[in-house]
Design a protein around this motif. Structure first.
Motif, PDB file in Angstrom:
ATOM      1  N   GLU A 256      -8.254  -4.138   7.079  1.00 51.52           N
ATOM      2  CA  GLU A 256      -7.931  -5.476   6.587  1.00 51.52           C
ATOM      3  C   GLU A 256      -7.652  -6.376   7.778  1.00 51.52           C
ATOM      4  OE1 GLU A 256      -5.009  -6.106   3.458  1.00 51.52           O
ATOM      5  OE2 GLU A 256      -5.015  -3.945   3.064  1.00 51.52           O
TER       6      GLU A 256
ATOM      7  N   GLN B 178      -5.449   6.050   8.471  1.00 52.07           N
ATOM      8  CA  GLN B 178      -5.903   5.896   7.101  1.00 52.07           C
ATOM      9  C   GLN B 178      -6.182   4.430   6.795  1.00 52.07           C
ATOM     10  OE1 GLN B 178      -3.309   5.948   3.428  1.00 52.07           O
ATOM     11  NE2 GLN B 178      -4.281   7.966   3.166  1.00 52.07           N
ATOM     12  N   ARG B 179      -5.437   3.555   7.485  1.00 53.36           N
ATOM     13  CA  ARG B 179      -5.577   2.121   7.254  1.00 53.36           C
ATOM     14  C   ARG B 179      -5.265   1.385   8.551  1.00 53.36           C
ATOM     15  NH1 ARG B 179      -6.101  -0.162   2.429  1.00 53.36           N
ATOM     16  NH2 ARG B 179      -5.526   1.823   1.467  1.00 53.36           N
TER      17      ARG B 179
ATOM     18  N   GLY C  20     -10.268   3.988   9.329  1.00 51.36           N
ATOM     19  CA  GLY C  20      -9.890   4.087   7.928  1.00 51.36           C
ATOM     20  C   GLY C  20     -10.243   2.809   7.181  1.00 51.36           C
ATOM     21  N   GLN C  21      -9.463   2.487   6.150  1.00 48.97           N
ATOM     22  CA  GLN C  21      -9.639   1.233   5.428  1.00 48.97           C
ATOM     23  C   GLN C  21      -9.120   0.086   6.301  1.00 48.97           C
ATOM     24  OE1 GLN C  21     -11.169   1.001   2.297  1.00 48.97           O
ATOM     25  NE2 GLN C  21     -11.624   3.143   2.802  1.00 48.97           N
TER      26      GLN C  21
ATOM     27  N   TYR D 157     -13.989  -3.047  15.483  1.00 48.73           N
ATOM     28  CA  TYR D 157     -14.045  -2.816  14.045  1.00 48.73           C
ATOM     29  C   TYR D 157     -15.474  -2.691  13.528  1.00 48.73           C
ATOM     30  CZ  TYR D 157      -9.089  -3.219  13.006  1.00 48.73           C
ATOM     31  OH  TYR D 157      -7.744  -2.965  12.905  1.00 48.73           O
TER      32      TYR D 157
ATOM     33  N   GLU E 120     -20.348  -4.478   6.081  1.00 53.33           N
ATOM     34  CA  GLU E 120     -20.198  -3.519   4.987  1.00 53.33           C
ATOM     35  C   GLU E 120     -21.518  -2.795   4.775  1.00 53.33           C
ATOM     36  OE1 GLU E 120     -19.056  -6.594   2.111  1.00 53.33           O
ATOM     37  OE2 GLU E 120     -17.251  -5.404   1.759  1.00 53.33           O
TER      38      GLU E 120
ATOM     39  N   TRP F 241       0.808  -1.221   0.000  1.00 49.55           N
ATOM     40  CA  TRP F 241       0.000   0.000   0.000  1.00 49.55           C
ATOM     41  C   TRP F 241       0.848   1.282   0.000  1.00 49.55           C
ATOM     42  CZ3 TRP F 241      -4.733  -0.231  -1.495  1.00 49.55           C
ATOM     43  CH2 TRP F 241      -5.526  -1.350  -1.208  1.00 49.55           C
TER      44      TRP F 241
END
Length: 517
Positions: free
Chosen positions: A205, A180-181, A202-203, A192, A438, A49
């Motif tokens: 994973e 940001q992530r 942020g984004q 989360y 989501e 990234w």
């Protein structure tokens, strides 16, 4: 039993994650080995990234615990890849393993800086101050520096969870870094999926760090109370039609909704039910709305009801005599609160019952809990935060920990609770709590909840009793996916409720075609 493909659905508390790690260590996995696996996974994603040609300099915020150790391993790996790395660790005492990695970083010549300002010229920052398990609010220097960092323009990458967030509730502990992530290590943490945390994550994973599924089984028996509702689960629960069937074998739902003031609520609820594929839709509305409903949903059976002077439903003709015709009933959208006795009457329905919008408002404060507890088949409550507070005024701070609030509301009411929000939560008196991971702010639009109620009613009319909870979760997942699809085509500002109802059909096609989401 957990398998590798199911790991992405599990959502654990800080205590559960800590218990899993302790079990790993008792089984012989060295702490250092787990740290290396976690940090190397983070480093690989950082390389992807934030490639060096665009982000050549990185500042690493190192804490005193094992999260700080993760950060030091990431700092080492990035330095070996020719990034210019600076480490800022404003703590005098570190855990032994973290100290060992700090000593090794110094031996490699990675500079440690003595003040935060030295990181201002870095192209991005890595937050390894505090991982999961933080419970005390930040004060003093750290709080001041977090506030300062949040004003800087560089992207911040958080390891496991942004520093300053409560792992379970997602609440901000005085001050929290805005990432940001965020890379969640091992298993998803509850924060989360808490609305309070979303602005800081942020984004996101989840990084697999090689925890054997059988060891998760050994610790979490039964499985965690919270799970993400995934596309794989949607495919398992999605209604299927045999080759030989007819409309009355595909469910019949009754919708009681609408008023002269809120005529659109009845239309949108009917359109949501139609998109579910249910065999028959009946809609009880004030008699003056019947032509409007027939025009928008001609296949529906419209029951014209006597009206109050204000244009609300006064009664549904022969209601209890026709209960047997329906496999599910939904009441509330556009109903108004002028006729609480109607809602009380509907509580006697001997099947799955959805109470939404004004049906919830009509019940609030009327000693309704005991009535729900007496019902033998599921009641579904669909509150947003304000409605939940009115229904359960004794719940403490439901906005702080939405997962816990939904679970407590379900236990106290013996109902299925669909708690609306940026991350919708579906809880029952027992069994898993499902999280819709989501969604889109496009759904923050008048009428979208009416579409959801109709969709849910149609799905429940087709479901078996063994899958009622999962079917409620499916309706929320399907609704969210339709919102995402529509917003991609029209922008988040362009998704009206009618467009949303039309997008439901496209999502159904994708599910039935086994397409990936």
């Amino acid at each position: 039993m957990v398998n590798h493909s199911a790991l992405d659905s599990l959502v654990v508390s800080a205590a559960e994650m800590r218990a899993i790690e302790e079990y790993l260590f008792t089984q012989g996995m060295p702490v250092a080995a787990l740290m290396e696996k976690a940090a190397l996974a983070v480093a690989q994603r950082v390389l992807f990234w934030y490639p060096r040609f665009s982000y050549p300099t990185v500042g690493v915020l190192v804490g005193p615990g094992h999260n700080g150790g993760d950060g030091l391993v990431v700092a080492r790996e990035l330095a070996l890849q020719q990034y210019q790395v600076k480490i800022y660790c404003p703590f005098e005492r570190l855990k032994p393993l973290t100290q060992a990695h700090a000593d090794y970083a110094r031996c490699l010549g990675i500079p440690f800086v003595s003040n935060l300002e030295a990181l201002r010229d870095c192209t991005f920052l890595i937050d390894a101050w505090f991982g999961f398990g933080l419970t005390r609010p930040f004060t003093g220097q750290i709080a001041t520096e977090i506030d300062q960092l949040n004003t800087w323009p560089q992207p911040i990458v958080s390891i496991d969870i942004p520093s300053g967030l409560h792992t379970d509730s997602g609440a901000v502990l005085g001050m929290a870094l805005r990432a940001q992530r965020s890379f969640c290590l091992g298993l998803w943490k509850r924060a989360y999926f808490q609305d309070a945390a979303l602005a800081y994550l942020g984004q996101v994973e989840r990084l697999d760090i090689g925890i054997p599924p059988q060891w998760i089984d050994a610790v979490l028996s039964p499985l965690p109370a919270c799970q993400r509702f995934t596309s794989a689960m949607a495919r398992r629960v999605f209604p299927q039609r045999p080759l030989v069937t007819h409309k009355y074998q595909q469910g019949h739902v009754l919708l009681i909704c609408g008023s002269q003031r809120y005529a659109g609520g009845a239309i949108l609820t009917a359109l949501g039910a139609r998109a579910s594929g249910v065999g028959m839709v009946s809609v009880a509305v004030p008699q003056s709305l019947k032509p409007l409903l027939v025009g928008h949903c001609p296949e529906a059976l419209v029951i014209a009801c006597p009206e109050t002077e204000q244009g609300a439903i006064a009664s549904v003709p022969d209601l209890e005599a026709i209960w047997h015709q329906y496999q599910a009933v939904a009441i509330g959208p556009g109903l108004t609160t002028e006729n609480p006795p109607l809602v009380e009457q509907v509580l006697a329905y001997p099947g799955p019952l959805i109470l939404d919008a004004d049906a919830l408002n009509s019940l609030a404060g009327q000693g309704w809990l005991s009535r729900l507890q007496q019902r033998t088949l599921p009641t579904v409550l669909t509150p947003h935060l304000g409605e939940l507070k009115r229904l359960f005024p004794h719940l403490e701070n439901p906005q702080v920990d939405r997962l816990e609030a939904a679970q407590m509301a379900a236990q106290q009411s013996q109902a299925l609770v669909l708690f609306k929000g940026a991350r919708t939560i579906i809880a029952g008196p027992s069994g898993p709590t499902w999280i819709i991971a989501e969604s889109t702010p496009a759904l923050a639009r008048g009428g979208s909840g009416d579409v959801l109620t109709g969709l849910m009613g149609g799905l429940l009319a087709q479901a078996s009793p063994a899958t009622y909870l999962e079917t409620v979760a499916l309706s929320a997942w399907w609704h969210a996916q339709a919102g995402i699809l529509a917003s991609q085509a029209r922008s988040p500002m362009g998704v009206d409720a009618l467009t949303l109802s039309q997008s439901l059909v496209s999502i159904a096609q994708q599910v039935l075609n086994q397409e990936n989401f």
